[in-house]
Design a protein around this motif. Sequence first.
Motif, short mmCIF file in Angstrom:
data_model
loop_
_atom_site.label_atom_id
_atom_site.label_comp_id
_atom_site.label_asym_id
_atom_site.label_seq_id
_atom_site.Cartn_x
_atom_site.Cartn_y
_atom_site.Cartn_z
N MET A 1 22.94 32.82 44.40
CA MET A 1 23.22 34.24 44.61
C MET A 1 23.64 34.89 43.30
SD MET A 1 25.38 35.87 47.75
CE MET A 1 26.87 35.00 47.38
N GLN A 2 23.10 36.08 43.04
CA GLN A 2 23.41 36.84 41.83
C GLN A 2 24.03 38.17 42.20
OE1 GLN A 2 22.84 35.64 38.77
NE2 GLN A 2 21.69 33.82 39.36
N ASN A 3 24.89 38.67 41.32
CA ASN A 3 25.44 40.03 41.41
C ASN A 3 26.20 40.25 42.70
OD1 ASN A 3 26.05 42.67 40.85
ND2 ASN A 3 24.04 43.48 41.38
N GLN A 4 27.44 39.82 42.70
CA GLN A 4 28.25 39.99 43.90
C GLN A 4 29.60 40.63 43.57
OE1 GLN A 4 27.07 36.58 43.36
NE2 GLN A 4 28.68 36.25 41.85
N ASP A 5 30.12 41.38 44.50
CA ASP A 5 31.49 41.90 44.47
C ASP A 5 32.27 41.22 45.58
OD1 ASP A 5 31.94 43.60 42.37
OD2 ASP A 5 31.59 45.46 43.47
N ASP A 6 33.52 40.88 45.28
CA ASP A 6 34.36 40.23 46.27
C ASP A 6 35.55 41.13 46.57
OD1 ASP A 6 36.25 38.56 47.66
OD2 ASP A 6 35.16 36.82 46.93
N VAL A 7 35.63 41.63 47.79
CA VAL A 7 36.70 42.54 48.18
C VAL A 7 38.07 41.87 48.08
CG1 VAL A 7 37.65 43.84 50.13
CG2 VAL A 7 35.21 43.94 49.65
N GLU A 8 38.12 40.59 48.41
CA GLU A 8 39.38 39.85 48.30
C GLU A 8 39.88 39.88 46.86
OE1 GLU A 8 40.91 35.68 50.07
OE2 GLU A 8 39.30 35.48 48.60
N LEU A 9 38.98 39.68 45.90
CA LEU A 9 39.37 39.65 44.50
C LEU A 9 39.65 41.04 43.95
CD1 LEU A 9 36.99 36.89 43.11
CD2 LEU A 9 39.31 36.68 44.02
N VAL B 1 38.98 51.68 38.88
CA VAL B 1 38.85 52.64 37.77
C VAL B 1 40.07 53.56 37.73
CG1 VAL B 1 37.46 54.50 36.81
CG2 VAL B 1 36.35 52.52 37.87
N ALA B 2 40.47 54.06 38.89
CA ALA B 2 41.59 55.00 38.94
C ALA B 2 42.87 54.39 38.39
CB ALA B 2 41.80 55.47 40.38
N GLU B 3 43.06 53.08 38.59
CA GLU B 3 44.29 52.42 38.16
C GLU B 3 44.08 51.54 36.93
OE1 GLU B 3 46.25 50.60 41.56
OE2 GLU B 3 45.41 52.15 42.86
N ARG B 4 42.93 51.70 36.29
CA ARG B 4 42.61 51.00 35.04
C ARG B 4 42.71 49.49 35.18
NH1 ARG B 4 45.48 54.91 30.44
NH2 ARG B 4 44.44 56.83 31.12
N MET B 5 42.20 48.99 36.29
CA MET B 5 42.19 47.55 36.53
C MET B 5 40.77 46.99 36.56
SD MET B 5 45.31 46.72 36.58
CE MET B 5 45.19 45.05 37.18
N ASN B 6 39.80 47.80 36.17
CA ASN B 6 38.41 47.35 36.24
C ASN B 6 38.16 46.19 35.29
OD1 ASN B 6 35.91 47.93 37.61
ND2 ASN B 6 35.07 48.44 35.61
N ALA B 7 38.75 46.24 34.08
CA ALA B 7 38.55 45.16 33.11
C ALA B 7 39.12 43.85 33.62
CB ALA B 7 39.18 45.53 31.78
N VAL B 8 40.27 43.91 34.30
CA VAL B 8 40.86 42.69 34.87
C VAL B 8 39.91 42.08 35.89
CG1 VAL B 8 42.74 41.80 36.30
CG2 VAL B 8 43.23 43.37 34.42
N ARG C 1 35.83 38.47 38.84
CA ARG C 1 34.43 38.42 39.29
C ARG C 1 33.65 37.24 38.71
NH1 ARG C 1 30.13 43.39 38.68
NH2 ARG C 1 28.80 42.87 40.45
N PRO C 2 33.76 36.93 37.40
CA PRO C 2 32.98 35.81 36.87
C PRO C 2 33.37 34.45 37.45
CG PRO C 2 33.82 37.21 35.09
CD PRO C 2 34.52 37.62 36.34
N MET C 3 34.59 34.36 38.00
CA MET C 3 35.07 33.07 38.48
C MET C 3 34.38 32.62 39.75
SD MET C 3 37.08 32.01 36.22
CE MET C 3 37.77 30.61 37.08
N VAL C 4 33.79 33.55 40.50
CA VAL C 4 33.11 33.18 41.74
C VAL C 4 31.98 32.20 41.44
CG1 VAL C 4 31.70 34.02 43.66
CG2 VAL C 4 33.72 35.32 42.94
N ALA C 5 31.09 32.57 40.51
CA ALA C 5 29.97 31.69 40.17
C ALA C 5 30.45 30.43 39.46
CB ALA C 5 28.97 32.44 39.29
N THR C 6 31.44 30.58 38.58
CA THR C 6 31.95 29.42 37.84
C THR C 6 32.53 28.38 38.78
OG1 THR C 6 32.43 30.78 35.89
CG2 THR C 6 33.60 28.69 36.08
N LEU C 7 33.39 28.80 39.68
CA LEU C 7 34.03 27.84 40.60
C LEU C 7 33.04 27.31 41.62
CD1 LEU C 7 37.49 29.55 41.16
CD2 LEU C 7 36.99 27.54 39.77
N ALA C 8 32.08 28.13 42.02
CA ALA C 8 31.06 27.63 42.96
C ALA C 8 30.31 26.45 42.34
CB ALA C 8 30.09 28.75 43.33
#
Length: 1017
Positions: free
Chosen positions: A521-529, A602-609, A615-622
């Motif tokens: 699977m490619q390109n995913q967003d995780d609401v939990e994260l 974006v509103a709380e400037r947490m997008n970079a985190v 987000r990258p950890m999903v594929a890495t840990l999988a």
Amino acid sequence: MPKKPAAKPAAAIDAAEIPAAIPATIPAAKAEAGTNMQGQHVFLVDGSSYIFRAYHALPPLNRKSDGLQVNAVLGFCNMLWKLLRDMPKDDKPTHLAIIFDKSEVTFRNKLYPDYKAHRPPAPDDLIPQFALIREAVKAFDLPCLEQIGFEADDLIATYVRQACERGATATIVSSDKDLMQLVTDCVTMYDTMKDRRLGIPEVIEKFGVPPEKVVEVQALAGDSVDNVPGVPGIGVKTAAQLITEYGDLETLLQRAGEIKQPKRRETLIENAEKARISRQLVLLDDKVALDVPLDDLAVQEPDARKLIAFLKAMEFTTLTKRVADYSELNATEIEPDRKNASGASSTAPKASVAAVTGDLFGSSDGVVKSTPIIRAKGDAEIKTPAALAAARLEAVRKLPVQRDTYETIRTLERLKDWVARIDNNGSFAFEALAPTIDPMQAELSGFTLALAPNDACYIPLSHKQAGDGAGLFAAGLAPGQIAVRDALEILKPILESSGHLKIGLNIKFSAVLLAQHGIVMQNQDDVELISYALDAGRGSHDLQSLAQRWLGHTALSYGELTGSGKNKLAFDQVAIERATAYAAEHADLTMRLWQILKPRLVAERMNAVYETLERPMVATLARMERRGITIDRQVLSRLSGEFAQTAARLEAEIQQLAGEPINVGSPKQIGDIMFGKMGLAGGSKTKTGAWSTSAQILDELAEQGHDFPRKILDWRQVSKLKSTYTDALPEYVHPQTKRVHTTYALAATTTGRLSSNEPNLQNIPVRNEEGRKIRRAFIAAPGHKLVSADYSQIELRLLAEIADIPVLKQAFRDGLDIHAMTASEMFGVSVKGMPGEIRRRAKAINFGIIYGISAFGLANQLGIPREEAAAYIKKYFERFPGIRAYMDATRDFCREHGYVTTLFGRKCHYPDIKSPNPSHRAFNERAAINARLQGSAADIIRRAMARMDDALAAKRLSARMLLQVHDELIFEVPNEEVAATLPVVQHVMQDAPFPAVLLSVPLQVDARAADNWDEAH
């Protein structure tokens, strides 16, 4: 019953109506003010207490039509009916609510993680009745109240305070002793089982003190049921005497040195902190910002027809007749409530989805054609990310969840239609469902998809067919399902497409499961994260918690779907219609939550985190989870035998010391020997009257030089190693890969640290020989080596960096022995020829300071007097004043903002840092100070892990990253590539902070290769 406010019509959001000064993420607290309630009577029913009393009061009772046990539901309904109908006219409630515990985790668990840790789980045959009891409350037209983060007792405390302040009287329907602190001239308790009122005299009879002193007594006596520690050796009677004499707990603790009895004096002094923490645990919070105002609890006549319909669905014949007779209705003319009847699925009334979605999501014809967007007099009027986040929240919350709109996809043609819509949309919520929690071995039960609120479907693939004679289920599949291979063929292009956004919650499970079928699977967003990046430390990030918090919606739970106990079903045994309601709702809610939370990044400037650390950890840990690690069964078998022999030897020695045959695993027998026969000091009894033999008590006795408790501790440790590791690990070996595959949780801690489970490979002990022996069983595959790469003293290095301590920074740059250097600075001893004991003390202080160690803790660790330990800590801060300044600055920042940040911008929230309780406040202060260091270290290793696979591939190396254990990474490397791999791994790990953060203190990574984990570490 309680009057409900009129619902507001769903409509497009007008941006001009959004107050710019109100943060989108923090709901405004409801006002407490209200009219005078003189002469009114507020009844507050402790729902949890009612449930368990009802369950235990009646023998097992099964609904005839389907065998569902309903004794607790019946008992609960009978007690409610009696409360409403049989109370004297002059004592009937004018306001009434049933209050439940929302979750097991509250602010008390943050203060004391072991709070309620020993409570046994609810009986298997009671768990399925919880949801039905809540339905019963609704059928009675009564408020069913619960709030995340608070116990029911805290809500009750807040309501009774407000009631009394407004002139009303209050009755708490419960016999729970923890609520007795609330009894006043205005507040009484009512035990329905015994038909007994509990006022001030009854509280004094039970506790020996008036209600306002109950918390003081409980703080000293503790509570074994809730695992409140209290002070060992002090029971309720003694506690009452002490509080009566000294007035309150704090005065008693301050004057403990005046107590004449030596044992009592010493235990109070040694356990003062426990007593203070215990007081905070038992003290109820009466300042909760209530979701439902007191006025909304006003009683009104229930809808008798609705109540009878529910009772008929539950098949409660006698109670149905009572209600019908009282209401003068003919029960035979009323149909049972289909939603709660035997075999029913969700029958929520249909709403006009077209009308609602058209207004909210920009579709004039009611068909959702694109990713939902908020219309508010034209999108151009929403000019800031914060305004968009606020508008999204308001819009999505207004849209009701309608399970009857969900679709079951049973044909390839209909699935292709959905895929075509997804292709146009570009983004969709997705989840793969399975009957087990291990994605490495699970079979696909089905998929669920959602494009917008109330626009969701479920694709069943392998649900079993209900049997009609040969067991519960026949071997065949239920009809009307798509073949797994065919469904995967249709879905694979969009799942592997980088141009289609897959939105999930804990989407790593789906990623691992799909990888077993050849889909990456490619390109995913995780609401939990996303939630974790925004709100770590503020609450749970599971779907049910998020849905309740942000949508005010109670999602169907897995337990409601599958039941429990011997009749528990696997997911693929659940009827497809019910599975659709559950799975499609998950996708629907996931999409709604994504719409609410994504703009906040974006509103709380947490997008970079989120984009760099989560987000990258999903594929890495999988990938890591799928790789697994090899274990040597023979080593574990030998160790199991060795541990068994050690346990047997210890048992024999324990028997000899006891002077009689005993069961070493029996806490009661052990307690009787230690405190009865041997007469050891420091014993305390549990509520059952048995002596407590907790690890803490045994540790204290062992430190005093007693052999018997030391042998018990040794026996328990070796027995746990045997059962938890040497015996259990072989059971986790995958039948095909022949390797052990752990599962990592990304959103499990406040600081960003990962956790490992099933099996937990992060908690294998390394500080004793037995634990290191277990690590020897983790081996490399033939022709390979295991490489362990470990950050050296990373948190100390980060302390030097963040606190800006020149002497420590220079020492790290010069590659000095930091512990020897610290000892030299503190004690004026030359590094050359330094005694090992002096270095050991400096090491204990270095690491202890990071975790906010107290003089008491350091004294216990080093075996020195507390005064000497306090002097060491004082001298440490005098020599390194920048560390104290860092701690003060961090604490002050957290008090002002409610969180601290890591070097990479992660927010670690500690909302309870302003607690009025000194112990509670101090705990949060220590945690906040440590979080900047531990969180920064966690971020650094995450950055390294996200880059590692690409770095190895770029060098054409075959090394595979297998495990992460806090500051350590484990790799499996071909023998011939070890020399080339080590510098690549070290380089990636050491440079992980760059370019986001430029450290002036170098990071050091020690990497070694060996045949097993222990030798490589």
